[in-house]
Design an enzyme around this catalytic site. Structure first.
Site, PDB file in Angstrom:
ATOM      1  N   THR A   1       5.457  -5.060  -4.089  1.00 30.06           N
ATOM      2  CA  THR A   1       5.198  -5.683  -2.786  1.00 30.06           C
ATOM      3  C   THR A   1       5.280  -4.606  -1.713  1.00 30.06           C
ATOM      4  O   THR A   1       6.330  -4.004  -1.515  1.00 30.06           O
ATOM      5  CB  THR A   1       6.215  -6.798  -2.506  1.00 30.06           C
ATOM      6  OG1 THR A   1       6.138  -7.769  -3.548  1.00 30.06           O
ATOM      7  CG2 THR A   1       5.936  -7.465  -1.173  1.00 30.06           C
TER       8      THR A   1
ATOM      9  N   LYS B   1       0.405 -11.991  -0.628  1.00 27.68           N
ATOM     10  CA  LYS B   1       1.807 -11.949  -1.058  1.00 27.68           C
ATOM     11  C   LYS B   1       2.738 -12.213   0.120  1.00 27.68           C
ATOM     12  O   LYS B   1       3.772 -12.874  -0.018  1.00 27.68           O
ATOM     13  CB  LYS B   1       2.136 -10.593  -1.690  1.00 27.68           C
ATOM     14  CG  LYS B   1       3.577 -10.468  -2.221  1.00 27.68           C
ATOM     15  CD  LYS B   1       3.906 -11.507  -3.285  1.00 27.68           C
ATOM     16  CE  LYS B   1       5.341 -11.425  -3.778  1.00 27.68           C
ATOM     17  NZ  LYS B   1       5.607 -10.281  -4.657  1.00 27.68           N
TER      18      LYS B   1
ATOM     19  N   LEU C   1       6.577  -0.552  -8.878  1.00 24.63           N
ATOM     20  CA  LEU C   1       7.583   0.201  -8.140  1.00 24.63           C
ATOM     21  C   LEU C   1       7.940  -0.548  -6.862  1.00 24.63           C
ATOM     22  O   LEU C   1       7.179  -1.396  -6.392  1.00 24.63           O
ATOM     23  CB  LEU C   1       7.043   1.593  -7.807  1.00 24.63           C
ATOM     24  CG  LEU C   1       6.594   2.437  -9.021  1.00 24.63           C
ATOM     25  CD1 LEU C   1       5.809   3.662  -8.568  1.00 24.63           C
ATOM     26  CD2 LEU C   1       7.799   2.857  -9.851  1.00 24.63           C
ATOM     27  N   PRO C   2       9.109  -0.239  -6.278  1.00 18.62           N
ATOM     28  CA  PRO C   2       9.570  -1.020  -5.123  1.00 18.62           C
ATOM     29  C   PRO C   2       8.680  -0.964  -3.895  1.00 18.62           C
ATOM     30  O   PRO C   2       8.479  -1.968  -3.219  1.00 18.62           O
ATOM     31  CB  PRO C   2      10.958  -0.419  -4.817  1.00 18.62           C
ATOM     32  CG  PRO C   2      11.385   0.222  -6.092  1.00 18.62           C
ATOM     33  CD  PRO C   2      10.130   0.717  -6.734  1.00 18.62           C
TER      34      PRO C   2
END
Length: 302
Positions: free
Chosen positions: A110, A186, A75-76
């Site tokens: 992220t 990340k 998911l975003p």
């Protein structure tokens, strides 16, 4: 729907109770790779047709219906995940109903390293849910080919439970520490990606302004130290002037803001990341936020 692909043996040690929430551009190929190895997979997506279209999976009508021992989410950001936890249709109710006392919730999106560490602490303390942050690098091509790089943060026992699943769609899986560590790695990755995309866009803008053949320029870059995975995967975008779809500029900006947050939390000043953030803020402000991040070329040439 069937639960496995004929001719594909299940890998030893792979968990049997797995769900995936979010079958978008990254989630769908991840799901197909899991199913390809004969692992039963329950699927949920806010747009049901996207989940139903993945052959071999079992469709769940709600997050509660997808509550399994291991739940992968693609998911975003954290708010979208938090919205799936509560209520009769939420994961928490689903885990309770299914008698699953110690589920593992994996975050492949992220997210903010600072926010996800606090989220994990809350989930463990309040509901006994172990949260593993495992952001991905490699893009949709890497997801399709099962060669993603997965950066993992979380309790070691939980990570050991989910690692066999990660290995079904990743060529690199590295555990860095407690929850939030994966998202910090990340952030490091995204500094390099944003910088490489912007550097290549500037190079292409300079070459175009000089009337050079961009295909030939890229051939030279690819043959030397300037070569990169970004150039290999995205070089045609500058040649064809096609910036639709792909990894959006607004998501790149989101990542850069997370980088600024974790840098401030660590007492660091990152001048390049700040410059990149400003460039992508200009791109989004110009109305190009939904374009692939290579579209920063348009902002540079304006």
């Amino acid at each position: 729907m069937t639960t496995s692909t004929p001719g594909q043996p299940e890998l030893p040690g792979t968990p049997r109770s797995v769900a995936l929430l979010g079958t978008g551009p990254m989630g769908a190929p991840i799901a197909r790779n899991v199913l390809k190895h004969g692992v039963p997979l329950t699927l949920w997506n806010r747009t049901p047709e996207k989940a139903r279209s993945i052959d071999g999976g079992t469709f769940a009508a709600s997050p509660a219906g997808a509550a399994r021992d291991i739940v992968l989410t693609v998911l975003p950001d954290l708010p979208q995940l938090e919205a799936l936890l509560h209520g009769d249709d939420g994961l928490l109710h689903g885990w309770k109903t299914a008698g699953i006392d110690h589920p593992v919730l994996v975050i492949h999106g992220t997210v903010s390293p600072v926010a996800v560490a606090q989220f994990a602490e809350d989930c463990q303390r309040n509901w006994g849910v172990a949260v593993v942050d495992a952001p991905l690098s490699g893009g949709t091509i890497g997801a399709e080919e099962g060669r993603l790089s997965t950066m993992v943060g979380g309790p070691r026992e939980a990570v050991e439970r989910v690692k066999p699943v990660f290995e079904l769609y990743s060529s690199t899986v590295i555990h860095f520490g407690e929850t939030g560590a994966g998202s910090t790695v990340k952030a490091c990755n995204q500094i390099v990606v944003a910088a490489t995309v912007t550097a290549l866009a500037e190079a292409m803008a300079l070459a175009a302004a000089a009337g050079l053949d961009l295909e030939k320029v890229q051939a030279v870059l690819a043959g030397g130290l300037a070569n990169s995975e970004v150039l290999a995967q995205k070089g045609r975008r500058w040649i064809d002037q096609d910036f639709k779809d792909g990894g959006s500029a607004k998501n790149q900006l989101k990542d850069l803001r997370f980088i600024a947050e974790v840098a401030a939390h660590s007492g660091l000043r990152l001048p390049l990341a700040a410059c990149l953030q400003n460039s992508f803020e200009n791109m989004v402000a110009a109305g190009d936020g939904d374009l692939d991040h290579t579209g920063i070329y348009r902002t540079i040439r304006t």
